[in-house]
Scaffold this active site. Structure first.
Site, mmCIF file in Angstrom:
data_model
loop_
_atom_site.group_PDB
_atom_site.id
_atom_site.type_symbol
_atom_site.label_atom_id
_atom_site.label_comp_id
_atom_site.label_asym_id
_atom_site.label_seq_id
_atom_site.Cartn_x
_atom_site.Cartn_y
_atom_site.Cartn_z
ATOM 1 N N LYS A 1 -24.979 -37.075 11.521
ATOM 2 C CA LYS A 1 -24.755 -35.744 12.092
ATOM 3 C C LYS A 1 -24.171 -35.832 13.500
ATOM 4 C CE LYS A 1 -28.965 -34.291 11.778
ATOM 5 N NZ LYS A 1 -29.638 -35.432 11.183
ATOM 6 N N ARG B 1 -34.520 -26.496 12.058
ATOM 7 C CA ARG B 1 -35.202 -27.489 11.231
ATOM 8 C C ARG B 1 -36.196 -26.862 10.258
ATOM 9 N NH1 ARG B 1 -34.827 -32.980 12.855
ATOM 10 N NH2 ARG B 1 -33.881 -33.221 14.889
ATOM 11 N N ARG C 1 -29.238 -48.245 14.457
ATOM 12 C CA ARG C 1 -29.241 -47.413 15.658
ATOM 13 C C ARG C 1 -30.392 -47.808 16.582
ATOM 14 N NH1 ARG C 1 -30.032 -41.105 14.719
ATOM 15 N NH2 ARG C 1 -32.191 -41.715 14.473
ATOM 16 N N ARG D 1 -34.008 -46.942 20.740
ATOM 17 C CA ARG D 1 -34.706 -45.648 20.705
ATOM 18 C C ARG D 1 -36.133 -45.815 20.199
ATOM 19 N NH1 ARG D 1 -30.545 -41.242 18.327
ATOM 20 N NH2 ARG D 1 -32.515 -40.397 17.593
ATOM 21 N N ARG E 1 -40.249 -38.376 9.826
ATOM 22 C CA ARG E 1 -39.144 -37.428 10.025
ATOM 23 C C ARG E 1 -38.403 -37.149 8.721
ATOM 24 N NH1 ARG E 1 -37.822 -40.617 14.637
ATOM 25 N NH2 ARG E 1 -35.767 -41.007 13.784
#
Length: 186
Positions: A13, A88, A127, A133, A144
């Site tokens: 996204k 969301r 990622r 992260r 998630r």
């Protein structure tokens, strides 16, 4: 052009939203980026958001809605935007509908990206390694993705019923996915 980009974590996204924003000359508004900036800079908002994201939980609607409303009212968003990571859940859809009505700015399209779970997991792991992260640990990722399936994926039917959903395969080369998005939007 006023757009939403939706899909599970790791589907691309953010990558596609940046390309779409550049293509149309509109701001890319990522609720995740806003929260990560505040967490990195240890602001009160960042501290509050971090208390949720470190556990794989989403930041509460009340806080997220306020941030989105403030951001959509900024001057650079007057001629359009692409919103990434919001809404969301059904309550956020209602909040966004109210915001857009108050601003007199209707939503044009919702771009929905999807990919197989194994591809999503591989992208998220990459990622996490590249960006370091903290919210990309295995437990948080699983939570998630579960939350997406339960709360966010059903929203696609809402936008489909409104006639503004554009479904795009999020697997493959970045440029090919972008071309498919632009072809569907133009």
């Amino acid at each position: 052009m006023r757009l939403l980009i939706m899909g599970p974590q790791g589907v691309g996204k953010g990558t596609q939203a940046k390309l779409i924003a550049e293509h149309y000359g509109i701001p890319h508004i990522s609720t995740g980026d806003i929260f990560r900036y505040n967490m990195k800079n240890n602001t009160p908002l960042g501290q509050e958001a971090k208390s949720y994201t470190d556990k794989g939980k989403l930041v509460p609607d009340e806080l997220t809605n306020k941030i989105v409303k403030d951001r959509l009212a900024m001057d650079d968003a007057k001629n359009g935007w692409i919103l990434d990571g919001y809404p969301r859940n059904a309550a956020q859809v209602e909040a966004l509908d109210t915001m857009l009505e108050e601003l007199g700015t209707p939503l044009d399209k919702v771009v929905a990206l999807d990919a197989d779970r194994d591809i999503l997991m591989a992208r998220i792991a990459k990622r996490a390694a590249e960006e370091g992260r903290a919210d990309d640990n295995a437990e948080a990722i699983a939570q998630r993705l579960k939350t997406y399936d339960e709360e966010t994926a059903p929203l696609l039917d809402t936008y489909k019923s409104r006639g503004c959903l554009v479904s795009i395969d999020g697997q493959g080369e970045i440029d090919d996915i972008s071309k498919n998005i632009f072809a569907a939007l133009d």
